[in-house]
Design a protein around this motif. Structure first.
Motif, PDB file in Angstrom:
ATOM      1  N   ALA A 173       0.834  -1.209   0.000  1.00 51.26           N
ATOM      2  CA  ALA A 173       0.000   0.000   0.000  1.00 51.26           C
ATOM      3  C   ALA A 173       0.863   1.251   0.000  1.00 51.26           C
ATOM      4  CB  ALA A 173      -0.941  -0.001   1.201  1.00 51.26           C
ATOM      5  N   MET A 174       1.908   1.262   0.824  1.00 50.17           N
ATOM      6  CA  MET A 174       2.786   2.429   0.865  1.00 50.17           C
ATOM      7  C   MET A 174       3.465   2.653  -0.486  1.00 50.17           C
ATOM      8  SD  MET A 174       2.309   3.791   3.730  1.00 50.17           S
ATOM      9  CE  MET A 174       3.570   5.049   3.516  1.00 50.17           C
ATOM     10  N   HIS A 177       1.046   4.333  -2.765  1.00 49.61           N
ATOM     11  CA  HIS A 177       0.946   5.762  -2.447  1.00 49.61           C
ATOM     12  C   HIS A 177       2.140   6.528  -3.020  1.00 49.61           C
ATOM     13  CE1 HIS A 177      -2.330   4.568  -0.008  1.00 49.61           C
ATOM     14  NE2 HIS A 177      -1.662   4.269   1.091  1.00 49.61           N
ATOM     15  N   GLN A 227      -2.085   0.528   6.983  1.00 51.02           N
ATOM     16  CA  GLN A 227      -1.421   0.486   5.686  1.00 51.02           C
ATOM     17  C   GLN A 227      -0.834  -0.898   5.405  1.00 51.02           C
ATOM     18  OE1 GLN A 227      -1.608   2.901   3.474  1.00 51.02           O
ATOM     19  NE2 GLN A 227      -2.709   4.253   4.867  1.00 51.02           N
TER      20      GLN A 227
END
Length: 344
Positions: A173-174, A177, A227
């Motif tokens: 997820a990071m 982003h 996250q």
């Protein structure tokens, strides 16, 4: 270990997909399904709102780790709807789908334009050594050819990638982003200003909410859990679809039907699996008909499977846990040459 490859079609197979497509169209499976999507989107919004209220009411509490788990699931469900919008599955017009896609991707903190572009490349050439961005991952090797190109830390990771795969998903997820922000800053997408604003609202609003409700230590733990689990959920939803399936070599040119079917894997299960994986468990049908609404994929599945059986085309499907085992076995086998002692 020798990586299996997609076999090009032999003889007169160019019209196979056209025949299948006519059958699917006659069945009405390409028509929009407004009510199921309206219900899904409404329920998602209400659940997200309820979770937000619970987050505020709980305040400075260790129970917030449960809300972090809840939000990991909800953000992923929003990403699934964004995925469907990117394929024009929801509304008839590109503009309408884009509005839904931008909104849902903004909630998840992902650039809609960047992701759609990357995902379309994957759909055009799934599991292709040169052209599928989903198997061009620096730290992982999906074929013997890729394993030989790894150097330094990435080579060590590829050696033990079967053991590291799921832990690495904690960062997924990071990374999404970060890549989204990079795409905006580098203006790699068409609507960079719009998406820059949406991502800014997401980041500022998310951090402000967490830091206003929780003290720094708990806030950091909340973000890590949220996250991390979102990355695991996303990764475990996408990984079974193609990982461990045949790779299309640079010089292979199978026809569209075989290129899509032979490189994909379906996950069998009931409505619970459909919900959990956002319809991605019908990966073969989705790749053949990307704009088919998610609610229709289950109905299309037996038609496509029967068609492939009549044409002698391998149609892969298995249970969810079995699919993860297949992925890990493949990763372990590809990394095997890197684990062998160097010979003088």
């Amino acid at each position: 270990m020798t990586t299996s490859h997609v076999q090009p079609s032999a003889g007169k197979h160019g019209s196979d997909f056209a025949e299948l497509a006519r059958s699917i169209k006659r069945s009405g499976l390409l028509q929009r399904r407004y009510t199921p999507y309206a219900v899904r989107i409404t329920v998602n919004v209400l659940l997200l709102a309820a979770g937000s209220v619970a987050f505020v009411l709980l305040g400075d509490s260790w129970w917030q780790l449960l809300t972090a788990v809840f939000f990991a699931g909800m953000f992923t469900q929003f990403a699934f709807v964004g995925h469907d919008a990117g394929h024009n599955q929801i509304l008839r017009t590109r503009r309408g789908n884009n509005i839904i896609g931008y909104a849902h991707s903004a909630v998840a903190g992902i650039s809609y334009g960047w992701w759609v572009g990357k995902h379309n490349q994957h759909h055009a050439n799934p599991n292709h050594e040169d052209e599928d961005p989903d198997i061009e991952i620096a730290a992982l090797a999906f074929s013997d050819e890729q394993s030989h190109t790894k150097r330094g830390l990435f080579r060590w990771v590829a050696k033990y990638q079967a053991f590291l795969f799921f832990p690495m998903l904690l960062l997924e997820a990071m990374m999404l982003h970060v890549r989204s922000i990079q795409a905006v800053l580098r203006r790699e997408i068409e609507s960079a200003k719009l998406e820059g604003g949406l991502l800014a609202v997401h980041v500022v609003g998310y951090l402000a909410a967490v830091l206003l409700v929780l003290p720094p230590g708990k806030a950091a733990l909340f973000i890590a859990v949220h996250q991390g689990l979102m990355g695991v959920y996303l990764g475990m939803s996408f990984a079974p679809n193609h990982k461990g399936m045949p790779i299309t070599a640079k010089d292979e040119k199978p026809d569209f039907l075989r290129k899509q079917v032979l490189t994909a894997r379906n996950i069998i299960g009931g409505p619970g699996v459909d919900f959990l994986l956002g319809g991605l468990n019908y990966q073969i049908e989705h790749h053949l008909f990307p704009s088919m609404p998610r609610p229709n994929l289950r109905r299309a599945q037996p038609l496509v499977r029967e068609f492939c059986e009549r044409r002698g085309i391998s149609y892969s499907q298995c249970g969810l846990l079995h699919s993860y085992a297949e992925v890990l076995r493949h990763l372990h086998a590809v990394g095997a040459p890197l684990r062998r002692p160097a010979t003088s």
